[in-house]
Design a protein around this motif. Structure first.
Motif, short mmCIF file in Angstrom:
data_model
loop_
_atom_site.label_atom_id
_atom_site.label_comp_id
_atom_site.label_asym_id
_atom_site.label_seq_id
_atom_site.Cartn_x
_atom_site.Cartn_y
_atom_site.Cartn_z
N GLU A 25 -35.39 -32.29 -22.18
CA GLU A 25 -34.86 -30.04 -22.47
C GLU A 25 -33.67 -30.10 -23.16
O GLU A 25 -33.32 -30.03 -24.77
N ALA A 26 -33.18 -31.37 -22.61
CA ALA A 26 -30.76 -31.00 -23.25
C ALA A 26 -31.70 -31.45 -24.91
O ALA A 26 -31.11 -30.60 -25.76
N VAL A 27 -31.85 -32.47 -24.88
CA VAL A 27 -31.96 -33.50 -26.82
C VAL A 27 -32.84 -31.83 -27.53
O VAL A 27 -32.63 -32.00 -28.44
N CYS A 28 -34.19 -31.57 -26.87
CA CYS A 28 -35.18 -31.15 -27.53
C CYS A 28 -34.14 -29.41 -27.72
O CYS A 28 -33.86 -29.01 -29.36
N ARG A 29 -32.74 -28.81 -27.12
CA ARG A 29 -32.69 -27.52 -27.30
C ARG A 29 -31.50 -27.98 -28.00
O ARG A 29 -30.50 -27.28 -29.25
N GLY A 30 -30.60 -28.59 -27.93
CA GLY A 30 -29.55 -29.49 -28.65
C GLY A 30 -29.69 -29.64 -29.76
O GLY A 30 -28.79 -29.46 -31.13
N PHE A 31 -30.72 -30.67 -30.22
CA PHE A 31 -31.39 -30.64 -31.67
C PHE A 31 -32.25 -30.03 -32.53
O PHE A 31 -32.55 -30.43 -33.77
N ALA A 32 -32.09 -28.82 -31.83
CA ALA A 32 -33.06 -27.13 -32.14
C ALA A 32 -34.19 -28.52 -32.88
O ALA A 32 -34.77 -28.42 -34.07
N ILE A 33 -35.02 -28.76 -32.03
CA ILE A 33 -36.43 -29.66 -32.28
C ILE A 33 -36.91 -28.81 -32.32
O ILE A 33 -37.96 -28.38 -31.51
N PRO A 34 -38.36 -28.12 -33.84
CA PRO A 34 -39.50 -27.49 -33.66
C PRO A 34 -40.20 -27.94 -32.25
O PRO A 34 -41.25 -29.42 -32.34
N SER A 35 -41.42 -26.85 -31.76
CA SER A 35 -41.84 -27.66 -31.20
C SER A 35 -43.10 -28.25 -31.53
O SER A 35 -44.11 -28.23 -30.51
N PHE A 36 -43.44 -28.22 -33.04
CA PHE A 36 -44.63 -28.49 -33.62
C PHE A 36 -44.06 -30.10 -33.45
O PHE A 36 -45.34 -30.79 -33.58
#
Length: 258
Positions: A25-36
């Protein structure tokens, strides 16, 4: 308060899972990785709740399909393993063929099964069977073939027939091998059924994941993966529990040593 080693060992899987989820969760939010590209666990959870009904419907079908293929694999694999393990000649003659068959990627059989049986449940059941019966055969055959020759000689000198040795000594001795194979085979059965559903089915978790990926709905794809993983872990633990209950005598010495 100091936790016992037994408590720590029980909590360790949950703690590690929690750490993985939080880090993800932290990596996805921290690097603003698109959900697709890579959905965060929170997005997967929300999608899972929103699509709970269709996910459960497809998951139930996948579970039934997997268990059907697994049951056939257990019956066929145990019988074949008994034949292979009880005869050195059959063991040497048949084992290379079994190894060669297991080396063939089972996804290559799916188009053939579709031609023979059409698109639907039957190819998924047969794929689950084809990919999961080999561990059962190998472990049962190994358990029977590793019976000490000296023990067989003693039993024969006491008047035991070959069938008596198989029933009273060989089969009980092979039970730990058999239950070990069940834990491996059930996870492989899920692989086989889902693999077939992604190619040749219009229902099941595999089909749901393929439909979701075609529309770039990656949270739903990952929700399907999570459901498959949960079903696999539950079935694995179920057979591990049966193994401890039925063949606990095989590991009493190990448990006492720890």
């Amino acid at each position: 308060m100091r936790l016992s080693s037994r408590t720590v060992s029980r909590l360790a899987p949950w703690i590690l899972t929690l750490l993985v989820v939080v880090s993800w969760e932290a990596v996805c939010r921290g690097f603003a990785i698109p959900s697709f590209l890579m959905p965060a666990p929170s997005a997967i959870w929300q999608t899972g709740l929103a699509m709970a009904a269709p996910i459960m419907e497809h998951a139930t079908h996948t579970l039934i399909t997997t268990l059907a293929g697994f049951a056939v694999a257990v019956i066929f694999g145990a019988l074949l393993g008994m034949v292979v393990g009880s005869s050195p000649l059959i063991y040497k003659a048949l084992y290379p063929m079994l190894v060669g068959f297991n080396s063939v990627p089972k996804v290559a059989f799916v188009p053939v099964l579709v031609v023979w049986f059409g698109i639907g449940t039957v190819p998924a059941i047969l794929t689950a069977f084809l990919i999961s019966f080999f561990p059962v055969v190998v472990n049962v055959a190994t358990g029977l073939s590793t019976l000490e020759p000296e023990l067989e000689d003693v039993l024969r000198s006491l008047g035991a027939s070959r069938l008596d040795i198989l029933k009273k000594v060989g089969l009980p001795r092979s039970m730990p091998f058999f239950f070990a194979s069940l834990k491996v085979a059930i996870t492989l059965a899920f692989v086989g059924s889902v693999m077939s559903e992604t190619v040749a089915s219009n229902v099941g978790i595999g089909y749901l994941m393929m439909s979701a990926s075609s529309s770039m709905n990656m949270p739903l794809v990952f929700a399907g993966l999570v459901v498959i993983g949960i079903m696999g872990v539950v079935m694995y633990e179920l057979f591990a529990l049966l193994e401890r209950r039925i063949t606990g005598w095989a590991s009493r010495g190990q448990n006492a040593a720890h």
